[in-house]
Write a protein that holds these residues in place. Structure first.
Motif, PDB file in Angstrom:
ATOM      1  N   GLU A 118     -21.460  18.626 -11.029  1.00 32.51           N
ATOM      2  CA  GLU A 118     -21.720  17.817  -9.781  1.00 32.51           C
ATOM      3  C   GLU A 118     -21.013  18.201  -8.703  1.00 32.51           C
ATOM      4  N   MET A 119     -21.690  18.719  -7.449  1.00 30.12           N
ATOM      5  CA  MET A 119     -20.834  19.207  -6.241  1.00 30.12           C
ATOM      6  C   MET A 119     -20.603  17.927  -5.622  1.00 30.12           C
ATOM      7  N   ARG A 120     -19.584  18.396  -4.570  1.00 30.86           N
ATOM      8  CA  ARG A 120     -18.971  17.379  -3.766  1.00 30.86           C
ATOM      9  C   ARG A 120     -19.872  17.027  -2.581  1.00 30.86           C
ATOM     10  N   GLN A 121     -19.787  16.151  -2.044  1.00 34.05           N
ATOM     11  CA  GLN A 121     -20.869  15.556  -0.962  1.00 34.05           C
ATOM     12  C   GLN A 121     -20.947  16.713   0.399  1.00 34.05           C
ATOM     13  N   LEU A 122     -22.092  16.646   0.603  1.00 29.55           N
ATOM     14  CA  LEU A 122     -22.420  17.767   1.727  1.00 29.55           C
ATOM     15  C   LEU A 122     -22.603  17.099   2.933  1.00 29.55           C
ATOM     16  N   ARG A 123     -22.175  17.544   4.073  1.00 27.78           N
ATOM     17  CA  ARG A 123     -22.433  17.111   5.347  1.00 27.78           C
ATOM     18  C   ARG A 123     -22.505  18.286   6.348  1.00 27.78           C
ATOM     19  N   ALA A 124     -23.606  18.343   7.148  1.00 25.89           N
ATOM     20  CA  ALA A 124     -23.800  19.553   8.272  1.00 25.89           C
ATOM     21  C   ALA A 124     -24.129  18.802   9.617  1.00 25.89           C
ATOM     22  N   ALA A 131     -22.150  25.162  14.179  1.00 23.77           N
ATOM     23  CA  ALA A 131     -22.324  24.129  13.040  1.00 23.77           C
ATOM     24  C   ALA A 131     -21.159  23.792  12.497  1.00 23.77           C
ATOM     25  N   VAL A 132     -21.111  22.362  12.190  1.00 25.48           N
ATOM     26  CA  VAL A 132     -20.050  22.002  11.216  1.00 25.48           C
ATOM     27  C   VAL A 132     -20.331  21.670  10.005  1.00 25.48           C
ATOM     28  N   PHE A 133     -19.748  22.289   8.985  1.00 27.15           N
ATOM     29  CA  PHE A 133     -20.115  22.090   7.338  1.00 27.15           C
ATOM     30  C   PHE A 133     -18.968  21.398   6.596  1.00 27.15           C
ATOM     31  N   GLU A 134     -19.300  20.481   6.033  1.00 32.17           N
ATOM     32  CA  GLU A 134     -18.405  19.814   5.207  1.00 32.17           C
ATOM     33  C   GLU A 134     -18.737  19.705   3.645  1.00 32.17           C
ATOM     34  N   ASN A 137     -21.565  28.955   4.546  1.00 33.30           N
ATOM     35  CA  ASN A 137     -22.571  28.031   4.799  1.00 33.30           C
ATOM     36  C   ASN A 137     -22.986  27.528   6.226  1.00 33.30           C
ATOM     37  N   ALA A 138     -21.597  27.390   6.723  1.00 35.62           N
ATOM     38  CA  ALA A 138     -21.638  27.047   8.167  1.00 35.62           C
ATOM     39  C   ALA A 138     -22.091  28.233   8.901  1.00 35.62           C
ATOM     40  N   ALA A 139     -21.653  29.413   8.814  1.00 32.41           N
ATOM     41  CA  ALA A 139     -22.256  30.590   9.486  1.00 32.41           C
ATOM     42  C   ALA A 139     -23.632  30.444   9.201  1.00 32.41           C
ATOM     43  N   THR A 140     -24.104  30.393   8.321  1.00 32.65           N
ATOM     44  CA  THR A 140     -25.715  30.447   8.154  1.00 32.65           C
ATOM     45  C   THR A 140     -26.160  29.621   9.002  1.00 32.65           C
ATOM     46  N   LEU A 141     -25.994  28.313   9.149  1.00 33.72           N
ATOM     47  CA  LEU A 141     -26.314  27.015  10.001  1.00 33.72           C
ATOM     48  C   LEU A 141     -26.131  27.597  11.369  1.00 33.72           C
ATOM     49  N   ALA A 142     -25.130  28.285  11.643  1.00 34.54           N
ATOM     50  CA  ALA A 142     -24.758  28.617  13.217  1.00 34.54           C
ATOM     51  C   ALA A 142     -25.538  29.802  13.636  1.00 34.54           C
ATOM     52  N   LEU A 143     -26.027  30.659  12.789  1.00 30.52           N
ATOM     53  CA  LEU A 143     -26.646  31.804  13.084  1.00 30.52           C
ATOM     54  C   LEU A 143     -28.128  31.415  13.285  1.00 30.52           C
ATOM     55  N   ALA A 144     -28.861  30.322  12.556  1.00 32.64           N
ATOM     56  CA  ALA A 144     -29.911  29.825  12.827  1.00 32.64           C
ATOM     57  C   ALA A 144     -30.235  29.010  13.870  1.00 32.64           C
ATOM     58  N   ASP A 145     -28.986  28.290  14.216  1.00 31.58           N
ATOM     59  CA  ASP A 145     -29.038  27.587  15.416  1.00 31.58           C
ATOM     60  C   ASP A 145     -29.118  28.622  16.567  1.00 31.58           C
ATOM     61  N   ALA A 146     -28.569  29.654  16.704  1.00 32.99           N
ATOM     62  CA  ALA A 146     -28.508  30.652  17.631  1.00 32.99           C
ATOM     63  C   ALA A 146     -29.686  31.596  17.630  1.00 32.99           C
ATOM     64  N   LYS A 198     -28.243  27.136  -4.770  1.00 30.79           N
ATOM     65  CA  LYS A 198     -29.654  26.641  -4.740  1.00 30.79           C
ATOM     66  C   LYS A 198     -29.782  25.252  -4.108  1.00 30.79           C
ATOM     67  N   ALA A 199     -29.101  24.142  -4.605  1.00 33.31           N
ATOM     68  CA  ALA A 199     -28.978  22.979  -4.270  1.00 33.31           C
ATOM     69  C   ALA A 199     -28.564  22.976  -2.569  1.00 33.31           C
ATOM     70  N   ILE A 200     -27.417  23.784  -2.193  1.00 37.15           N
ATOM     71  CA  ILE A 200     -27.034  23.832  -0.954  1.00 37.15           C
ATOM     72  C   ILE A 200     -27.989  24.332  -0.091  1.00 37.15           C
ATOM     73  N   ALA A 201     -29.015  25.469  -0.532  1.00 38.44           N
ATOM     74  CA  ALA A 201     -29.975  25.832   0.327  1.00 38.44           C
ATOM     75  C   ALA A 201     -30.979  24.596   0.651  1.00 38.44           C
ATOM     76  N   THR A 202     -31.408  23.819  -0.223  1.00 36.11           N
ATOM     77  CA  THR A 202     -32.342  22.740  -0.165  1.00 36.11           C
ATOM     78  C   THR A 202     -31.657  21.980   0.932  1.00 36.11           C
ATOM     79  N   TYR A 203     -30.519  21.797   1.078  1.00 41.54           N
ATOM     80  CA  TYR A 203     -29.945  20.713   2.019  1.00 41.54           C
ATOM     81  C   TYR A 203     -29.918  21.373   3.233  1.00 41.54           C
ATOM     82  N   ILE A 204     -29.575  22.503   3.341  1.00 46.08           N
ATOM     83  CA  ILE A 204     -29.498  23.478   4.553  1.00 46.08           C
ATOM     84  C   ILE A 204     -30.843  23.510   5.358  1.00 46.08           C
ATOM     85  N   ARG A 205     -31.752  23.781   4.320  1.00 45.75           N
ATOM     86  CA  ARG A 205     -33.238  23.532   4.737  1.00 45.75           C
ATOM     87  C   ARG A 205     -33.589  22.307   5.401  1.00 45.75           C
TER      88      ARG A 205
END
Lengths: 241, 289
Positions: free
Chosen positions: A18-24, A36-39, A136-145, A218-225
């Motif tokens: 089980e992974m920890r709780q994700l929040r972005a 982006a903020v990633f937890e 993971n946070a960097a990926t989100l930030a790059l997508a946001d940019a 892969k699970a994180i990727a689904t969440y990020i998407r």
């Protein structure tokens, strides 16, 4: 010390896989081009991307691709004991390099020659897996940019304690002395872009533990998407479309 | 920071002359202030303050230490500011060091009083455990995450909120010791003392642009200020510290006027901050339940 009790629960009550709780959260820093903020559980990092912009140091400029730079810093209050030197120590330099190489492989740098992309990652709370949370946070930030990328890069860690493969180690499990495998993964292209491991692991278990980390990625990727889709919907709504 | 054209500069200055700033505020209005406390669980106290687009985080960590020989009845407080590269690319590496040092010293001056500890906003005698032997050392670390002007005010507000959120564990001296021996202490895990922040001042920065001064300047407005004065005022309306920045000289009467303006504005800011902090604390308490 027992990291997996006889009922199969870990120190924080999770199951081994089980992974920890994700929040972005996207767009935390208003002045940055993307942020982006990633937890991941108690690990919290903030990433900001500035670019593509003019190269500051002309000697580093490249005529056929963008220059990608990265800085990883930990806040004074991020760890349990107060850190006196937030930047410049060897661990931070190494992780900056790792994140830079991982993101550089994924950004379509040939589309932005003679320019510079800066990725700054700041760890606000450290509880194991900071490297992964930063990627993971960097990926989100790059997508946001809006920076063109081949694929989303996601990262997750895994370990092996009490003869059980464990996903997403927290600080206690990480400092237990067992192996710590960090994987950076491109989900669509199905490629591993970062692989690091410390301590010892029997050869026949390595594949298993690595595969577990990849599943985590892969699970994180689904969440990020999901997060990116939600963010785009919000932007659409605000534009009145 | 993107440079401003001459036309933009005239626009900003003209607007300020007519008491209308670029975001519609008057010269003496603050941007919306958001306060969140208890965001860093492993610290003794923490807070995040957002003023417009400026965002800062402050955390307070308490460790047991030895009081200095000159002041055996006082604890110690140290304030550090770190400007994160996340806020500005120019803060990368050692770029933010100068600004961080300037902000740290200004905060220490305003909150900690003189070298003898006199006139400190934080009551250092409340930090003593065993006189001359054991005291609490408070390390206040702040991080600037997003920078859009008026960093000093935001940092002071965050430190005030973090101190309000700070819970120092109760220490029971289990064995008395004589002479130079360190007494044994038992740090309670259950009982905590809330830090008293009624005497902690707020900082009001007045930036002079042209012939008028504005409060809570954005980074655009700060970029062509002639000078700025940061005044720290406590609840009683007393001045706790003063810092002037910027090259241009100020007429002494202007400075006195700025001080009275700051005193007037501090009441509003103090009450606003207090209500925000108590709302944040109440929310934090609810969440725990």
């Amino acid at each position: 010390m027992e990291f997996v009790n006889p009922e199969g629960l870990r120190l924080d009550g999770r199951r081994p896989m089980e992974m920890r709780q994700l929040r972005a959260e996207i767009g935390a820093v208003a002045r940055a081009d993307g942020s982006a903020v990633f937890e991941m559980g108690n690990t919290k990092v903030i990433a900001a991307v500035y670019g593509p912009r003019e190269v500051q140091n002309k000697s580093q400029q490249s005529n056929d691709q963008a220059l990608v730079r990265c800085e990883y810093t930990m806040a004074n209050f991020s760890t349990g004991d107060r850190k006196r030197k937030p930047k410049g120590d060897r661990r931070s330099t190494e992780i900056s390099l790792v994140i830079r190489q991982t993101m550089e492989a994924c950004i379509l740098t040939h589309l932005m020659p003679r320019s510079q992309i800066d990725i700054y990652v700041q760890v606000l709370q450290a509880d194991g897996g900071t490297r992964s949370a930063c990627i993971n946070a960097a990926t989100l930030a790059l997508a946001d940019a809006g920076i063109p990328m081949r694929d989303l890069v996601t990262s997750c860690s895994s370990g092996y304690l009490n003869s059980t493969p464990l996903l997403d180690l927290n600080y206690l499990e990480d400092s237990a002395g067992g192996p710590d495998v960090t994987v950076g993964f491109l989900p669509k292209l199905d490629r591993v872009t970062l692989l690091q491991m410390d301590a010892k692991l029997p050869v026949d278990i390595v594949e298993n533990v690595m595969q577990l980390a990849i599943e985590g990625c892969k699970a994180i990727a689904t969440y990020i998407r999901e997060v990116l889709l939600e963010n785009t919907k919000q932007l659409e709504y605000r534009r009145g479309l | 920071m993107v440079g401003l054209s001459l036309g933009e500069k005239h626009f900003i200055k003209g607007g300020i002359d007519q008491n209308i700033r670029s975001d519609g505020r008057k010269r003496d209005s603050y941007r919306p202030i958001f306060v969140e406390t208890g965001i860093i669980p492993q610290a003794n106290g923490s807070a995040r303050v957002r003023m417009g687009a400026t965002e800062v985080i402050a955390s307070v960590k308490a460790e047991l230490g030895r009081p200095s020989a000159l002041h055996p009845d006082k604890g110690k407080v140290a304030i550090f500011v770190d400007c994160s590269a996340v806020a500005e690319p120019t803060f990368e590496g050692r770029g933010g060091e100068e600004l961080s040092a300037e902000l740290s010293v200004a905060l220490e001056r305003c909150l900690l009083g003189g070298t003898s500890g006199a006139g400190a906003g934080i009551d250092l005698t409340s930090l003593i455990v065993a006189e001359g032997k054991i005291c609490w050392d408070l390390y206040i670390d702040s991080l600037v995450i997003s920078s859009d002007g008026n960093l000093l005010d935001a940092l002071a507000a965050a430190i005030k909120a973090a101190l309000a959120n700070t819970a120092i564990p109760k220490v029971n001296i289990s064995a008395a010791a004589s002479g130079d021996e360190q007494p044994e202490v038992d740090i309670s895990d259950e009982e905590f003392l809330q830090f008293d922040t009624s005497a902690v001042p707020v900082i009001i920065t007045l930036t002079q642009v042209g012939r008028h001064y504005i409060v809570d300047a954005t980074s655009e407005e700060e970029s062509h200020m002639s000078s700025a004065v940061s005044i720290s005022v406590n609840r009683k309306g007393h001045i706790c510290g003063l810092t002037k920045r910027g090259g241009e000289g100020l007429d002494p009467s202007v400075v006195s006027d700025m001080i009275s303006v700051a005193q007037h504005l501090s009441e509003l800011l103090m009450s606003r901050l207090d209500s925000e902090i108590s709302a944040a604390e109440a929310e934090g308490g609810d969440e725990e339940l």
